[in-house]
Design a protein around this motif. Structure first.
Motif, PDB file in Angstrom:
ATOM      1  N   ALA A 163       0.817  -1.210   0.000  1.00  0.00           N
ATOM      2  CA  ALA A 163       0.000   0.000   0.000  1.00  0.00           C
ATOM      3  C   ALA A 163       0.850   1.258   0.000  1.00  0.00           C
ATOM      4  O   ALA A 163       0.356   2.345  -0.271  1.00  0.00           O
ATOM      5  N   SER A 164       2.142   1.125   0.303  1.00  0.00           N
ATOM      6  CA  SER A 164       2.982   2.326   0.310  1.00  0.00           C
ATOM      7  C   SER A 164       3.628   2.577  -1.055  1.00  0.00           C
ATOM      8  O   SER A 164       4.370   3.536  -1.220  1.00  0.00           O
ATOM      9  N   ASP A 165       3.354   1.699  -2.043  1.00  0.00           N
ATOM     10  CA  ASP A 165       3.810   1.981  -3.404  1.00  0.00           C
ATOM     11  C   ASP A 165       3.007   3.147  -3.973  1.00  0.00           C
ATOM     12  O   ASP A 165       1.994   3.551  -3.393  1.00  0.00           O
ATOM     13  N   PHE A 166       3.455   3.643  -5.121  1.00  0.00           N
ATOM     14  CA  PHE A 166       2.763   4.794  -5.705  1.00  0.00           C
ATOM     15  C   PHE A 166       2.753   4.657  -7.229  1.00  0.00           C
ATOM     16  O   PHE A 166       2.968   5.619  -7.949  1.00  0.00           O
ATOM     17  N   THR A 167       2.512   3.421  -7.729  1.00  0.00           N
ATOM     18  CA  THR A 167       2.651   3.203  -9.176  1.00  0.00           C
ATOM     19  C   THR A 167       1.598   3.978  -9.972  1.00  0.00           C
ATOM     20  O   THR A 167       1.930   4.659 -10.926  1.00  0.00           O
ATOM     21  N   MET A 168       0.332   3.862  -9.578  1.00  0.00           N
ATOM     22  CA  MET A 168      -0.710   4.599 -10.282  1.00  0.00           C
ATOM     23  C   MET A 168      -0.492   6.096 -10.094  1.00  0.00           C
ATOM     24  O   MET A 168      -0.707   6.880 -11.016  1.00  0.00           O
ATOM     25  N   GLY A 169      -0.048   6.480  -8.910  1.00  0.00           N
ATOM     26  CA  GLY A 169       0.227   7.892  -8.642  1.00  0.00           C
ATOM     27  C   GLY A 169       1.242   8.454  -9.625  1.00  0.00           C
ATOM     28  O   GLY A 169       1.026   9.506 -10.219  1.00  0.00           O
ATOM     29  N   TRP A 170       2.345   7.720  -9.833  1.00  0.00           N
ATOM     30  CA  TRP A 170       3.384   8.190 -10.764  1.00  0.00           C
ATOM     31  C   TRP A 170       2.898   8.174 -12.202  1.00  0.00           C
ATOM     32  O   TRP A 170       3.172   9.107 -12.964  1.00  0.00           O
ATOM     33  N   LEU A 171       2.171   7.106 -12.563  1.00  0.00           N
ATOM     34  CA  LEU A 171       1.630   7.041 -13.931  1.00  0.00           C
ATOM     35  C   LEU A 171       0.761   8.254 -14.220  1.00  0.00           C
ATOM     36  O   LEU A 171       0.866   8.880 -15.274  1.00  0.00           O
ATOM     37  N   ARG A 172      -0.087   8.588 -13.265  1.00  0.00           N
ATOM     38  CA  ARG A 172      -0.978   9.733 -13.454  1.00  0.00           C
ATOM     39  C   ARG A 172      -0.183  11.032 -13.473  1.00  0.00           C
ATOM     40  O   ARG A 172      -0.447  11.913 -14.288  1.00  0.00           O
ATOM     41  N   PHE A 173       0.829  11.124 -12.607  1.00  0.00           N
ATOM     42  CA  PHE A 173       1.656  12.334 -12.578  1.00  0.00           C
ATOM     43  C   PHE A 173       2.327  12.554 -13.943  1.00  0.00           C
ATOM     44  O   PHE A 173       2.281  13.649 -14.506  1.00  0.00           O
ATOM     45  N   ILE A 174       2.923  11.470 -14.492  1.00  0.00           N
ATOM     46  CA  ILE A 174       3.589  11.577 -15.803  1.00  0.00           C
ATOM     47  C   ILE A 174       2.564  11.952 -16.876  1.00  0.00           C
ATOM     48  O   ILE A 174       2.822  12.788 -17.737  1.00  0.00           O
ATOM     49  N   HIS A 175       1.374  11.326 -16.792  1.00  0.00           N
ATOM     50  CA  HIS A 175       0.321  11.615 -17.762  1.00  0.00           C
ATOM     51  C   HIS A 175      -0.061  13.098 -17.733  1.00  0.00           C
ATOM     52  O   HIS A 175      -0.207  13.727 -18.774  1.00  0.00           O
ATOM     53  N   PHE A 176      -0.192  13.646 -16.524  1.00  0.00           N
ATOM     54  CA  PHE A 176      -0.634  15.037 -16.399  1.00  0.00           C
ATOM     55  C   PHE A 176       0.458  16.011 -16.862  1.00  0.00           C
ATOM     56  O   PHE A 176       0.160  17.019 -17.511  1.00  0.00           O
ATOM     57  N   VAL A 177       1.714  15.704 -16.544  1.00  0.00           N
ATOM     58  CA  VAL A 177       2.816  16.577 -16.997  1.00  0.00           C
ATOM     59  C   VAL A 177       2.900  16.544 -18.523  1.00  0.00           C
ATOM     60  O   VAL A 177       2.990  17.589 -19.180  1.00  0.00           O
ATOM     61  N   ALA A 178       2.819  15.328 -19.096  1.00  0.00           N
ATOM     62  CA  ALA A 178       2.848  15.196 -20.558  1.00  0.00           C
ATOM     63  C   ALA A 178       1.648  15.906 -21.183  1.00  0.00           C
ATOM     64  O   ALA A 178       1.745  16.462 -22.280  1.00  0.00           O
ATOM     65  N   ALA A 179       0.517  15.899 -20.467  1.00  0.00           N
ATOM     66  CA  ALA A 179      -0.690  16.566 -20.974  1.00  0.00           C
ATOM     67  C   ALA A 179      -0.470  18.064 -21.088  1.00  0.00           C
ATOM     68  O   ALA A 179      -0.856  18.693 -22.077  1.00  0.00           O
ATOM     69  N   TYR A 180       0.170  18.641 -20.071  1.00  0.00           N
ATOM     70  CA  TYR A 180       0.482  20.079 -20.128  1.00  0.00           C
ATOM     71  C   TYR A 180       1.444  20.358 -21.279  1.00  0.00           C
ATOM     72  O   TYR A 180       1.272  21.315 -22.032  1.00  0.00           O
ATOM     73  N   LEU A 181       2.463  19.506 -21.430  1.00  0.00           N
ATOM     74  CA  LEU A 181       3.438  19.667 -22.512  1.00  0.00           C
ATOM     75  C   LEU A 181       2.725  19.636 -23.866  1.00  0.00           C
ATOM     76  O   LEU A 181       2.962  20.476 -24.734  1.00  0.00           O
TER      77      LEU A 181
END
Lengths: 221, 378
Positions: free
Chosen positions: A47-65
């Motif tokens: 539960a302390s992993d953050f895989t979906m969190g990072w995937l979404r973070f990368i998605h949102f940064v790429a979305a702004y780009l």
């Protein structure tokens, strides 16, 4: 030295090429991360992993780009050279453009054996691109509308209020999801056509998006 | 008793809401509700309204002084699920507040009167308190063919709603049916069902969707009205922000599993038993605005996701149509059959494009083209 030289023409300015490759990078990143956001694998070991969190973070940064890239290209279509101009994207609006389109379409449909020598954009390609820009707009609007739901009442949420009036929440998701498949279909078309015309026209079509130059027999005007 | 002196002629409060005789605090005392329970209730309501705890004394003071408002409860095309949810509210004090403190002068399900007597009670109430009473509507309103598909005592629901809601100070649409039409409005919507705000445009409507509506949210809305004298701030869908201002997904107790990447893959699998995220099982928490994760149901005992079932999105407009299929992430694509998912269609599209261009490529390779005239090899 061949008897008949080809002249080189500077077609794609540096901002256009940067824009093209930024879009390629952003679309690949958005497509891959988006696929996993839509139907994730259980990557998380604890539960302390953050895989979906990072995937979404990368998605949102790429979305702004991607959004910045698309808006920049629209601005460049107003200030760039004539091959970058917004006029290129509406070949069907002028009689000359329509004539070129028919020629190109006849060649594509094996009705004509004569290879049309295009300069700058292929008129069939720009017709596809204007639809693609529509698709980009739809993807950006539905994507940011979904993103903004984490902060209802915020500036982005309020600015995109019209999207929530047009789409239901799930409708936004479905549209955003199907949009990626349409872009996938476009990429197949785009890469194939570029390779085909590179072979047929001998104009350096493929290398032009790296170098900016295309070649043809006629002298530059 | 001193209370008796105050009853009699209805007096008008500063909010324009007509109140009857006793103040809420006095009635509670009479009913044997302890001061401690009353304050506990006020604190719970303050929390439900998303106000800081420092507001609790103001709420208590206001409820101590405010007189009970007249309330009319109308049942239209519904399953009485919201009335049930209210009557079975586990906390007796809350139930008492709603049923006894508000002067419910007309409620078809719980009133003793029936038939013409009931009709008369309604007429008398709205005539005597015109423009000063609250109206709660449960159920959707049929609009098709003049609204003949929903009638009570010979009058269409549309006619009743226009008359009763039109003369009310404010109307509370309780449940998804009254708010947006609910199940009756699901495709193909045979009766032309709509929510109150669509059936009677121009009136003040507070939507409290949910299937059923959380009774605590209804109480909090009424308390908000009594304390502040105005309706709560609402979103673009007419729902109070205190209850519908945040997405379920963003306050979900299983959210850490979502971010971690731990999902239930099948019902009853190990991940399900461990309480992982229900995202892949079609949970609509990411598409739904409601305070279920914090407010919960039945005296804050539980709510769907806590009990291992995904959110159905019941507080969103047209949820029967837009949120289905219940156990899939994405809706079906219209026109492609029930079983065709978006990904199958997308994959078919991409494969089709690839096949078409492969054929075109093969034909182009085999074909001898004419070069532009000036071209020569050299």
């Amino acid at each position: 030295m061949p008897k008949q030289p080809k002249y080189k023409h500077y077609i794609w300015e540096l901002p256009v090429r940067i824009n093209h490759w930024t879009n390629v990078f952003a679309i690949v990143v958005l497509g891959v991360t988006g696929f996993f956001i839509g139907s994730p694998y259980s990557f998380g070991g604890s539960a302390s992993d953050f895989t979906m969190g990072w995937l979404r973070f990368i998605h949102f940064v790429a979305a702004y780009l991607f959004a910045v890239s698309v808006v920049s290209r629209v601005i460049w279509s107003l200030i760039g050279n004539k091959y970058a101009s917004w006029r290129e994207f509406f070949p069907f609006a002028t009689s000359n453009g329509r004539k070129k389109m028919v020629k190109m379409l006849r060649y594509y449909m094996f009705l004509d054996r004569k290879v049309p020598e295009t300069f700058g954009h292929n008129p069939m390609a720009t017709t596809a691109y204007i639809m693609l820009f529509g698709l980009y707009t739809l993807m950006i609007l539905t994507g940011f509308a979904l993103y903004a739901q984490h902060a209802p009442g915020g500036l982005m949420y309020r600015s995109l209020g019209f999207m929530y009036a047009i789409f239901s929440s799930q409708g936004l998701r479905l549209t955003h999801h199907l949009g990626l498949w349409l872009i996938g279909g476009f990429i197949i078309n785009h890469v194939y056509s570029a390779v085909l015309m590179d072979i047929k026209e001998h104009d350096g079509e493929i290398s032009s998006i790296f170098s900016g130059y295309k070649y043809r027999i006629k002298k530059p005007e | 008793m001193s209370n008796e002196k105050k009853s009699g002629v209805p007096e008008k409060s500063e909010h324009g809401l007509e109140k009857q005789g006793y103040s809420i605090g006095e009635i509670l005392k009479q009913r044997g509700v302890s001061r401690r329970d009353f304050l506990k209730f006020c604190t719970a309501m303050t929390a439900a309204m998303s106000l800081p705890a420092s507001f609790a004394p103001s709420v208590a003071q206001a409820l101590d002084e405010v007189k009970r408002p007249t309330l009319v409860w109308l049942n239209f095309q519904d399953c009485t699920g919201d009335t049930e949810a209210l009557l079975r509210a586990a906390n007796p004090t809350v139930g008492e507040i709603i049923l006894d403190i508000l002067s419910i002068d007309y409620h078809e399900t719980i009133m003793a009167a029936a038939g013409h007597q009931a009709d008369e009670a309604l007429e008398q109430t709205i005539a005597a308190h015109k423009g000063k009473y609250l109206c709660v509507v449960e159920g959707s309103i049929s609009m098709k063919d003049g609204g003949v598909y929903g009638c009570t005592s010979g009058r269409t629901h549309l006619e009743i709603a226009r008359r009763v809601c039109g003369d009310a100070l404010a109307t509370i649409a309780i449940g998804t049916c009254a708010s947006y039409g609910g199940i009756a409005a699901a495709v193909p919507n045979p009766t032309g069902a709509v929510g109150v705000s669509d059936a009677v445009p121009g009136i003040t409507v507070i939507n409290l969707p949910g299937c059923p509506c959380n009774a605590d949210n209804l109480t909090a809305t009424v308390v908000h009205y009594l304390v502040f004298g105005k309706i709560p701030v609402m979103d673009s869908k007419g729902r109070p922000l205190f209850a519908y201002g945040k997405r379920i997904h963003d306050n979900c107790e299983r959210r850490p599993h979502f971010d971690a990447g731990q999902y239930v893959e099948h019902w009853g699998d190990d991940a399900h038993r461990k309480g992982f995220c229900l995202y892949k099982m079609g949970c609509k928490g990411p598409a739904t605005f409601h305070n279920c994760p914090t407010q919960r149901y039945n005296e804050k005992t539980s709510w769907p996701v806590a009990s291992g079932h995904g959110c159905a999105g019941c507080s969103e407009p047209q949820f029967w149509d837009t949120m289905s299929p219940l156990y899939r992430r994405l809706p079906n694509v219209p026109g492609f059959g029930i079983e065709a998912t978006a990904d199958k269609i997308g994959l078919g599209l991409v494969a089709g494009a690839a096949a078409a261009f492969a054929v075109h490529g093969a034909m182009s390779a085999l074909r001898k083209d004419k070069e532009p005239q000036e071209t020569k090899e050299g």
